[in-house]
Design an enzyme around this catalytic site. Structure first.
Site, PDB file in Angstrom:
ATOM      1  N   CYS A 162      29.291  -7.847  -1.234  1.00 33.90           N
ATOM      2  CA  CYS A 162      29.083  -6.424  -0.955  1.00 33.90           C
ATOM      3  C   CYS A 162      28.075  -5.831  -1.938  1.00 33.90           C
ATOM      4  O   CYS A 162      27.559  -6.520  -2.812  1.00 33.90           O
ATOM      5  CB  CYS A 162      30.402  -5.660  -1.030  1.00 33.90           C
ATOM      6  SG  CYS A 162      31.081  -5.564  -2.704  1.00 33.90           S
ATOM      7  N   CYS A 195      28.574  -6.283  -5.630  1.00 36.68           N
ATOM      8  CA  CYS A 195      28.134  -7.583  -6.159  1.00 36.68           C
ATOM      9  C   CYS A 195      26.653  -7.541  -6.511  1.00 36.68           C
ATOM     10  O   CYS A 195      26.254  -7.966  -7.600  1.00 36.68           O
ATOM     11  CB  CYS A 195      28.363  -8.687  -5.119  1.00 36.68           C
ATOM     12  SG  CYS A 195      30.081  -8.973  -4.696  1.00 36.68           S
ATOM     13  N   ASP A 243     -12.375   6.021   2.913  1.00 34.96           N
ATOM     14  CA  ASP A 243     -13.718   5.594   2.537  1.00 34.96           C
ATOM     15  C   ASP A 243     -14.552   5.633   3.825  1.00 34.96           C
ATOM     16  O   ASP A 243     -14.007   5.476   4.920  1.00 34.96           O
ATOM     17  CB  ASP A 243     -13.645   4.168   1.986  1.00 34.96           C
ATOM     18  CG  ASP A 243     -15.014   3.563   1.796  1.00 34.96           C
ATOM     19  OD1 ASP A 243     -15.851   4.213   1.165  1.00 34.96           O
ATOM     20  OD2 ASP A 243     -15.240   2.450   2.304  1.00 34.96           O
ATOM     21  N   ASP A 270     -11.792  -0.480   2.028  1.00 32.46           N
ATOM     22  CA  ASP A 270     -11.968  -1.906   2.305  1.00 32.46           C
ATOM     23  C   ASP A 270     -12.814  -2.643   1.279  1.00 32.46           C
ATOM     24  O   ASP A 270     -12.857  -3.855   1.272  1.00 32.46           O
ATOM     25  CB  ASP A 270     -12.615  -2.093   3.678  1.00 32.46           C
ATOM     26  CG  ASP A 270     -14.087  -1.714   3.660  1.00 32.46           C
ATOM     27  OD1 ASP A 270     -14.413  -0.687   3.034  1.00 32.46           O
ATOM     28  OD2 ASP A 270     -14.904  -2.438   4.256  1.00 32.46           O
ATOM     29  N   ASP A 329     -13.548   0.393  -3.727  1.00 31.13           N
ATOM     30  CA  ASP A 329     -12.378   1.213  -3.378  1.00 31.13           C
ATOM     31  C   ASP A 329     -11.141   0.834  -4.198  1.00 31.13           C
ATOM     32  O   ASP A 329     -10.151   1.562  -4.190  1.00 31.13           O
ATOM     33  CB  ASP A 329     -12.038   1.061  -1.887  1.00 31.13           C
ATOM     34  CG  ASP A 329     -13.156   1.556  -0.990  1.00 31.13           C
ATOM     35  OD1 ASP A 329     -13.796   2.556  -1.367  1.00 31.13           O
ATOM     36  OD2 ASP A 329     -13.387   0.946   0.066  1.00 31.13           O
TER      37      ASP A 329
END
Length: 751
Positions: free
Chosen positions: A11, A14, A431, A630, A634
């Site tokens: 559970c 734990c 961008d 990309d 960036d």
């Protein structure tokens, strides 16, 4: 992040215990335990030996994350739980016949048992004892957790079942005492006070719940298992001029391998011979095959559909794109969403609190004058209906299913926090080059001068630009190749920085290309062409003039055009209440033209790479901000933003810096990622609400709070059934996420 398998967790208490123990180890910077996958992710300089020791000291088992070992362990546990359940049910049916069947419904028993109430009680005790031995796991785990001062769900189950059994044994001794005095009426009455069937039913129903939970958990990790199954097993490698079939994980970088139609590509590589159409849906979710030729990249687990191709291995074994995706999904499952922390804190004190409530409940009913049987029934009901599992599973199941849905759609969240936070963004910063635009200049307009044939014009343009290395030249070369334009022989080629190009035709005529200022010094530019070039510039295009001698031939406009889905993606983000900002190093004029077409709310032009990071910092002051990019430039901005989103076709550096990776290179996946995040967060809230609500209502009902008013009471058996179903319901609610359409916007519903 290092991954480990944890054994013995039942559970949320734990997982909280393990997490707390490992977090205390010197050198551990972060630790996250996932109850759903029974896994643990650890970051830091701590040694494996120290981590193993901490987990074992907490009372749990640990092993390094090995898929084959884990699969075998899970298969063994699934088989064990089935055998336990079947055996428990068979014995429980017999026990129920001797208890409720005989006492309540008058079922017939063998002649020997007529009036022999003690014997009937002993048979019930033996059957219940066997069921308890079969399900000893609850008692062993529950006892261990108490000894380690961290009681868990198994403690509640063991207490509920154990107290029922011990009280019933006590009642049997009372029956024997009554029988020895030849007082058989009390002995018959005592049969109704036996709770052996409750003790056995609690264990059986909890085992049913565990079985259902395991089945549902299996479905939540199906996306990850599906990805793992895609991993190719063999590769056809060319060695010493001969073909050899070897295991895919033995392929080395630089090896030459071949892939025939219908076969999977074994590793990431580059096509060096042949052409084909490759189905990359396994990685990107995109069903349309991608044409591949010499120099193109191919990826492991994608399907070669048509031609024969020869490739050179680039990324092998754990370095392939598929391996990276599997690692991202696995790491995301091993991390914790911020919202899970609250549930973890509650889970950590949940079990001791429930034990205290059960004890107080029994005492209160005894003080109120009720018999010990009634008081014990209330206390036991409180123990068995309380479920920390539902709390512990509420977040990880939704995160795991959400990650699976994202992976199927080509959207990868690196962490659970990224999946939760993406839906909270207020500003999306894009961008320009390669993100909103294609990143490759294209010929957008061709305007030949009056009386000049377009083919003659473009032949001259192609002849000049084919000698140039300028990015704009590539656009004209590409257009000419696609339209089968032939270049003519030229001599004396010269590049004039800041102006243009100059060369000589075979007949000695001077050929020139360049901007208006340069060409206007050589040829007379008509007014209509001048106005046309200004209009092109206003639209963010770059006009290029061409001349032969002193005669103007025409203008071509070259621009980095916006992607087909950019405007739609930004429109959908605005529907979601998110402001769109475009960030670019380009000049104001070009930026304004592109921004207008894309429909962004704000434009920040002329921003250098380090300036992008500063702009993100400013925007964060007004709310959660996502950066979508990309390129290498960036990376700082992606790192600085609350959520960094990398376009999949971008650089490895951008992908490494991001929190979310869009594999399809489509901007429409940005609003899709936001929708998925919002839906997952809503599902987590539902799960947590029902988990808390269930426990509040269940515990008060089990404790008998409503008994004096409405006469409502709950038997321990019903409590055990309710506890079993609570976790199952939470998992099933999370599985509903598989049905959502993350690409369906408000505007698309009207079409």
């Amino acid at each position: 992040m290092r991954q480990y398998n944890i054994k013995g967790m039942s559970c949320a208490a734990c997982s909280a215990r393990v997490e707390k123990a490992v977090s205390k180890v010197k050198g551990v910077t972060s630790c996250s335990v996932n109850l759903l996958t029974n896994s643990m992710g650890v970051e830091g300089s701590a040694t494996d030996a120290d981590i193993f020791a901490a987990v074992k000291a907490a009372g749990y088992g640990i092993s390094s994350a090995d898929k084959k070992t884990k699969d075998k362990t899970e298969a063994k546990e699934d088989s064990s739980i089935k055998i336990r359940l079947i055996a428990s049910i068979v014995l429980l049916v017999a026990l129920m016949y001797f208890s409720m069947g005989y006492t309540m419904f008058g079922f017939k028993l063998p002649y020997f048992f007529d009036g022999n109430y003690v014997a009937i009680g002993i048979v019930q005790m033996l059957l219940c004892g066997i069921i308890m031995v079969i399900n000893q796991k609850f008692f062993i785990s529950g006892t261990k957790s108490v000894l380690h001062k961290a009681p868990n769900m198994d403690t509640l189950v063991a207490l509920g079942s154990g107290v029922s059994f011990l009280y019933s044994v006590y009642v049997i001794f009372k029956m024997t005492a009554a029988g020895s005095n030849s007082d058989f009426m009390p002995a018959a009455h005592y049969l109704h006070e036996l709770y052996f069937e409750s003790a056995a039913m609690i264990l059986t129903l909890i085992t049913v719940g565990k079985m259902l939970e395991a089945m549902a958990k299996g479905k939540t990790t199906s996306a990850l298992k599906g990805l793992m199954l895609l991993t190719p097993t063999t590769a056809c490698v060319i060695s010493d001029g001969k073909e050899a079939l070897i295991p895919a994980d033995e392929v080395k970088k630089g090896d030459i391998f071949i892939v025939r139609p219908g076969e999977s590509i074994p590793v990431d590589g580059i096509v060096i011979d042949g052409s084909s159409a490759v189905n990359e849906s396994a990685l990107t979710g995109e069903s349309i095959p991608v044409d591949k030729k010499d120099g193109d990249n191919v990826y492991a687990a994608t399907l070669n559909q048509s031609g024969f191709i020869k490739c050179k291995a680039e990324h092998v074994s754990g370095e392939t794109m598929l391996s990276q995706i599997i690692r991202m999904v696995t790491d995301a499952g091993a991390t914790k969403a911020p919202i899970a922390r609250a549930a973890d804190k509650v889970s950590g004190i949940f079990v001791p609190t429930v034990i205290a409530i059960a004890f107080v409940t029994a005492i209160v009913w005894l003080i109120a004058g009720y018999d010990i049987g009634f008081a014990l029934e209330r206390g036991i009901s409180v123990l068995v209906i309380s479920c920390p599992c539902a709390l512990g599973l509420a977040t990880p199941v939704a995160i795991m299913v959400g990650n699976g849905v994202g992976a199927k759609n080509g959207i990868l969240f690196k962490t659970a926090a990224a999946l939760e936070e993406t839906g909270k963004i207020k500003t999306a910063v894009f961008d320009k080059t390669g993100t909103i635009t294609n990143g490759e200049p294209e010929v957008t307009d061709i305007l030949p001068a009056t009386g000049i044939d377009i083919t003659e014009f473009m032949e001259t343009a192609y002849s000049l630009e084919s000698k140039s290395e300028h990015p704009l030249a590539k656009a004209i070369i590409k257009w000419a190749v696609e339209h089968k334009i032939n270049a003519t022989e030229i001599t004396g080629f010269e590049s004039l920085p800041g102006n243009g190009l100059k060369a000589f035709a075979s007949n000695g005529e001077m050929l020139t290309a360049g901007n208006f200022n340069y060409i206007s010094t050589i040829a007379d530019v008509p007014e209509y062409m001048k106005k046309a070039s200004e209009a092109m510039s206003d639209e963010g295009k770059t006009p290029l003039f061409f001349a032969k001698g002193t005669q103007i031939l025409g203008i071509t406009a070259v621009a980095d055009v916006i992607k087909e889905d950019s405007a739609a993606a930004i429109s959908e983000l605005r529907e979601l209440g998110i402001k769109a900002v475009m960030l670019t190093g380009d000049n104001e004029r070009t930026a304004r033209a592109i921004g207008a077409k894309a429909g962004v709310d704000d434009i920040k032009a002329g921003v250098l790479p380090d300036g992008k990071e500063k702009e993100i910092r400013k925007l964060k002051e007004s709310g959660k901000t996502a950066m979508i990019g990309d390129g290498i430039n960036d990376a700082p901005a992606l790192e600085r933003a609350d959520i960094g989103i990398a376009i999949g076709a971008g650089t490895d550096i951008a992908i490494d810096a991001a929190d979310v990776v869009l594999m399809k290179n489509k901007l429409l996946d940005v609003p899709a990622a936001v929708r998925l995040s919002k839906t997952v967060l809503r599902n987590i809230h539902e799960n947590l609400f029902w988990a808390f609500f269930y426990n509040v209502i269940g515990i008060t009902l089990a404790a008998g709070v409503w008994y004096p008013i409405f006469g409502w009471q709950m038997s321990p058996m019903f409590g055990a059934a309710a506890m079993s179903l609570s976790s199952f319901c939470v998992v099933m609610n999370a599985l509903r996420l598989n049905l959502i359409d993350i690409r369906k916007s408000k505007s698309s519903k009207h079409h």
